[in-house]
Scaffold this motif. Structure first.
Motif, PDB file in Angstrom:
ATOM      1  N   ARG A 171     -10.060  -5.825   9.934  1.00  0.00           N
ATOM      2  CA  ARG A 171     -10.796  -4.576  10.153  1.00  0.00           C
ATOM      3  C   ARG A 171      -9.821  -3.445  10.443  1.00  0.00           C
ATOM      4  O   ARG A 171      -8.951  -3.575  11.303  1.00  0.00           O
ATOM      5  CB  ARG A 171     -11.764  -4.760  11.323  1.00  0.00           C
ATOM      6  CG  ARG A 171     -12.768  -3.647  11.467  1.00  0.00           C
ATOM      7  CD  ARG A 171     -13.854  -4.052  12.449  1.00  0.00           C
ATOM      8  NE  ARG A 171     -13.361  -4.046  13.812  1.00  0.00           N
ATOM      9  CZ  ARG A 171     -13.456  -2.997  14.648  1.00  0.00           C
ATOM     10  NH1 ARG A 171     -14.038  -1.882  14.234  1.00  0.00           N
ATOM     11  NH2 ARG A 171     -12.993  -3.074  15.872  1.00  0.00           N
ATOM     12  N   LEU A 172      -9.952  -2.376   9.677  1.00  0.00           N
ATOM     13  CA  LEU A 172      -9.117  -1.180   9.876  1.00  0.00           C
ATOM     14  C   LEU A 172     -10.060   0.021   9.884  1.00  0.00           C
ATOM     15  O   LEU A 172     -10.269   0.675   8.871  1.00  0.00           O
ATOM     16  CB  LEU A 172      -8.099  -1.089   8.731  1.00  0.00           C
ATOM     17  CG  LEU A 172      -6.661  -0.694   9.090  1.00  0.00           C
ATOM     18  CD1 LEU A 172      -6.080  -1.607  10.147  1.00  0.00           C
ATOM     19  CD2 LEU A 172      -5.789  -0.712   7.845  1.00  0.00           C
ATOM     20  N   PRO A 177     -16.877   2.293  10.620  1.00  0.00           N
ATOM     21  CA  PRO A 177     -16.527   1.483  11.804  1.00  0.00           C
ATOM     22  C   PRO A 177     -15.998   0.087  11.465  1.00  0.00           C
ATOM     23  O   PRO A 177     -15.236  -0.484  12.232  1.00  0.00           O
ATOM     24  CB  PRO A 177     -17.853   1.387  12.563  1.00  0.00           C
ATOM     25  CG  PRO A 177     -18.641   2.569  12.105  1.00  0.00           C
ATOM     26  CD  PRO A 177     -18.265   2.774  10.671  1.00  0.00           C
ATOM     27  N   GLY A 178     -16.425  -0.446  10.336  1.00  0.00           N
ATOM     28  CA  GLY A 178     -16.024  -1.816  10.011  1.00  0.00           C
ATOM     29  C   GLY A 178     -15.302  -1.921   8.681  1.00  0.00           C
ATOM     30  O   GLY A 178     -15.411  -2.941   7.997  1.00  0.00           O
ATOM     31  N   GLN A 179     -14.547  -0.900   8.329  1.00  0.00           N
ATOM     32  CA  GLN A 179     -13.780  -0.948   7.080  1.00  0.00           C
ATOM     33  C   GLN A 179     -12.821  -2.145   7.104  1.00  0.00           C
ATOM     34  O   GLN A 179     -12.093  -2.337   8.084  1.00  0.00           O
ATOM     35  CB  GLN A 179     -12.973   0.349   6.930  1.00  0.00           C
ATOM     36  CG  GLN A 179     -11.984   0.353   5.776  1.00  0.00           C
ATOM     37  CD  GLN A 179     -12.672   0.509   4.432  1.00  0.00           C
ATOM     38  OE1 GLN A 179     -13.445   1.432   4.225  1.00  0.00           O
ATOM     39  NE2 GLN A 179     -12.387  -0.409   3.520  1.00  0.00           N
ATOM     40  N   LEU A 180     -12.845  -2.955   6.035  1.00  0.00           N
ATOM     41  CA  LEU A 180     -11.949  -4.107   5.932  1.00  0.00           C
ATOM     42  C   LEU A 180     -10.851  -3.840   4.914  1.00  0.00           C
ATOM     43  O   LEU A 180     -11.107  -3.227   3.867  1.00  0.00           O
ATOM     44  CB  LEU A 180     -12.713  -5.361   5.479  1.00  0.00           C
ATOM     45  CG  LEU A 180     -13.698  -6.007   6.439  1.00  0.00           C
ATOM     46  CD1 LEU A 180     -14.410  -7.175   5.742  1.00  0.00           C
ATOM     47  CD2 LEU A 180     -12.994  -6.513   7.699  1.00  0.00           C
ATOM     48  N   ILE A 181      -9.645  -4.336   5.216  1.00  0.00           N
ATOM     49  CA  ILE A 181      -8.621  -4.448   4.189  1.00  0.00           C
ATOM     50  C   ILE A 181      -8.450  -5.925   3.869  1.00  0.00           C
ATOM     51  O   ILE A 181      -8.809  -6.796   4.685  1.00  0.00           O
ATOM     52  CB  ILE A 181      -7.278  -3.828   4.617  1.00  0.00           C
ATOM     53  CG1 ILE A 181      -6.686  -4.563   5.827  1.00  0.00           C
ATOM     54  CG2 ILE A 181      -7.445  -2.334   4.901  1.00  0.00           C
ATOM     55  CD1 ILE A 181      -5.224  -4.242   6.086  1.00  0.00           C
ATOM     56  N   ALA A 197      -9.814   2.330   3.371  1.00  0.00           N
ATOM     57  CA  ALA A 197      -8.906   2.688   4.464  1.00  0.00           C
ATOM     58  C   ALA A 197      -7.845   3.652   3.940  1.00  0.00           C
ATOM     59  O   ALA A 197      -7.187   4.350   4.711  1.00  0.00           O
ATOM     60  CB  ALA A 197      -8.247   1.445   5.055  1.00  0.00           C
ATOM     61  N   LEU A 198      -7.681   3.675   2.592  1.00  0.00           N
ATOM     62  CA  LEU A 198      -6.749   4.593   1.927  1.00  0.00           C
ATOM     63  C   LEU A 198      -7.308   4.863   0.525  1.00  0.00           C
ATOM     64  O   LEU A 198      -7.183   4.022  -0.351  1.00  0.00           O
ATOM     65  CB  LEU A 198      -5.362   3.945   1.831  1.00  0.00           C
ATOM     66  CG  LEU A 198      -4.237   4.791   1.268  1.00  0.00           C
ATOM     67  CD1 LEU A 198      -3.804   5.847   2.280  1.00  0.00           C
ATOM     68  CD2 LEU A 198      -3.040   3.920   0.883  1.00  0.00           C
ATOM     69  N   HIS A 199      -7.934   6.009   0.334  1.00  0.00           N
ATOM     70  CA  HIS A 199      -8.463   6.317  -1.009  1.00  0.00           C
ATOM     71  C   HIS A 199      -7.332   6.671  -1.979  1.00  0.00           C
ATOM     72  O   HIS A 199      -7.308   6.223  -3.118  1.00  0.00           O
ATOM     73  CB  HIS A 199      -9.429   7.495  -0.956  1.00  0.00           C
ATOM     74  CG  HIS A 199     -10.663   7.263  -0.144  1.00  0.00           C
ATOM     75  ND1 HIS A 199     -10.652   7.095   1.210  1.00  0.00           N
ATOM     76  CD2 HIS A 199     -11.960   7.178  -0.527  1.00  0.00           C
ATOM     77  CE1 HIS A 199     -11.882   6.908   1.648  1.00  0.00           C
ATOM     78  NE2 HIS A 199     -12.700   6.956   0.614  1.00  0.00           N
ATOM     79  N   TYR A 200      -6.431   7.550  -1.499  1.00  0.00           N
ATOM     80  CA  TYR A 200      -5.334   8.070  -2.326  1.00  0.00           C
ATOM     81  C   TYR A 200      -3.993   7.760  -1.672  1.00  0.00           C
ATOM     82  O   TYR A 200      -3.864   7.795  -0.445  1.00  0.00           O
ATOM     83  CB  TYR A 200      -5.437   9.595  -2.451  1.00  0.00           C
ATOM     84  CG  TYR A 200      -6.579  10.115  -3.284  1.00  0.00           C
ATOM     85  CD1 TYR A 200      -6.587   9.968  -4.677  1.00  0.00           C
ATOM     86  CD2 TYR A 200      -7.635  10.790  -2.685  1.00  0.00           C
ATOM     87  CE1 TYR A 200      -7.624  10.474  -5.434  1.00  0.00           C
ATOM     88  CE2 TYR A 200      -8.678  11.299  -3.443  1.00  0.00           C
ATOM     89  CZ  TYR A 200      -8.673  11.138  -4.822  1.00  0.00           C
ATOM     90  OH  TYR A 200      -9.699  11.640  -5.577  1.00  0.00           O
ATOM     91  N   VAL A 217      -9.239   9.763  14.623  1.00  0.00           N
ATOM     92  CA  VAL A 217      -8.084   9.116  15.262  1.00  0.00           C
ATOM     93  C   VAL A 217      -7.876   7.720  14.671  1.00  0.00           C
ATOM     94  O   VAL A 217      -6.743   7.311  14.384  1.00  0.00           O
ATOM     95  CB  VAL A 217      -8.269   9.060  16.795  1.00  0.00           C
ATOM     96  CG1 VAL A 217      -7.196   8.186  17.438  1.00  0.00           C
ATOM     97  CG2 VAL A 217      -8.223  10.471  17.367  1.00  0.00           C
ATOM     98  N   ASP A 218      -8.972   7.001  14.456  1.00  0.00           N
ATOM     99  CA  ASP A 218      -8.852   5.681  13.823  1.00  0.00           C
ATOM    100  C   ASP A 218      -8.301   5.796  12.398  1.00  0.00           C
ATOM    101  O   ASP A 218      -7.554   4.923  11.942  1.00  0.00           O
ATOM    102  CB  ASP A 218     -10.215   4.971  13.789  1.00  0.00           C
ATOM    103  CG  ASP A 218     -10.533   4.280  15.106  1.00  0.00           C
ATOM    104  OD1 ASP A 218      -9.617   4.114  15.938  1.00  0.00           O
ATOM    105  OD2 ASP A 218     -11.703   3.906  15.297  1.00  0.00           O
ATOM    106  N   VAL A 219      -8.670   6.855  11.678  1.00  0.00           N
ATOM    107  CA  VAL A 219      -8.123   7.056  10.331  1.00  0.00           C
ATOM    108  C   VAL A 219      -6.600   7.181  10.407  1.00  0.00           C
ATOM    109  O   VAL A 219      -5.865   6.512   9.662  1.00  0.00           O
ATOM    110  CB  VAL A 219      -8.730   8.309   9.665  1.00  0.00           C
ATOM    111  CG1 VAL A 219      -7.941   8.700   8.416  1.00  0.00           C
ATOM    112  CG2 VAL A 219     -10.191   8.071   9.303  1.00  0.00           C
TER     113      VAL A 219
END
Ligand SMILES: [Zn+2]
Length: 267
Positions: A171-172, A177-181, A197-200, A217-219
């Protein structure tokens, strides 16, 4: 046991020429001219002798059309180019619940699914239906994910989980809130599928957050972590929507690239 995988990015749609001022959060603070940028839509195929895993599955064609998003090639057609039938897929990672990542989950009858618990709780929680929050999701798709849970086909990820040997979900948060890599071991090294978590690439290169974000801040913290990962030897971080992915990796079929074969030399 085979703990390495082939890993491919499959592009099923492109949104052409949208302004950077829409793509990036508070773009005006940088003082740069507002140039145009394309946004590609991908999902990812990760497979070996034992497993055929999808990381996301693209948006539904009709629901995408209702959002003025044209789909060039259906995800099912792209999988066919790679010799994969829908019934071959044994697991689908849902990196987050935005419409462009979970629109086709009903098409994989033999699959189990993973999602972060924080993601499911957020989108089924008390604030999820506020229009400024709910616009990137489809209520029917949230219902389908809940149905997977009642069918016993949904695995909930807390913070980090080894799905199969050589395939880890972490989870990143920030974008949601629950974006996974997804970290994948290949014969060439580690591939980190960042999804949104990283579009570009330029988000991490210039430290510029994407326009849609849940917690700024989490970004930034997630960019720090992804930059640390990218600096490790034999590790490649792959963004979720960058057209440059199609140029930075070897094309194996139309709109399909092999992420274990970069076209640039790695330092
Ligand atoms: Zn997305």
């Amino acid at each position: 046991m085979n703990a390495t995988y082939e890993t491919f990015a499959l592009r099923y749609a492109t949104l052409s020429s949208w302004p950077r001022s829409k793509a990036f959060h508070c773009f005006e603070v940088y003082g740069d001219p507002d140039t145009l940028i394309d946004l590609d839509y991908y999902f990812w195929l990760v497979r070996n002798d034992e497993h055929t895993v999808l990381v996301d599955c693209g948006y539904d064609k009709e629901r995408g059309r209702a959002r003025s998003r044209h789909q060039e090639t259906s995800p099912i057609e792209l999988l066919a180019r790679m010799g994969v039938k829908p019934e071959d897929v044994d697991h689908v990672v849902l990196t987050h619940m935005h419409y462009d990542h979970i629109g086709n989950i009903a098409l994989f009858p033999n699959a189990t699914f993973s999602i972060a618990r924080a993601e499911l709780e957020y989108w089924t929680g008390p604030y999820a239906d506020r229009p400024t929050i709910s616009w990137p999701v489809e209520s029917e798709e949230i219902r389908l994910v809940q149905q997977l849970a009642t069918e016993g086909r949904l695995h909930l990820v807390e913070d980090s989980h080894e799905l199969f040997p050589g395939l880890r979900l972490t989870r990143l948060p920030g974008h949601t809130p629950g974006q996974l890599i997804t970290e994948v071991t290949t014969r060439a090294g580690q591939i980190v599928l960042a999804s949104d978590a990283l579009h570009y690439y330029e988000e991490a290169d210039l430290d510029r957050p994407f326009g849609t974000c849940h917690d700024l801040v989490d970004v930034y913290r997630s960019y720090d972590i992804l930059r640390e990962m990218a600096a490790r030897p034999h590790t490649v971080v792959v963004p979720g929507h960058d057209p440059a992915v199609m140029r930075r990796f070897t094309v194996v079929d139309d709109d399909c690239v092999d992420l274990a074969q970069p076209t640039y030399s790695q330092g």
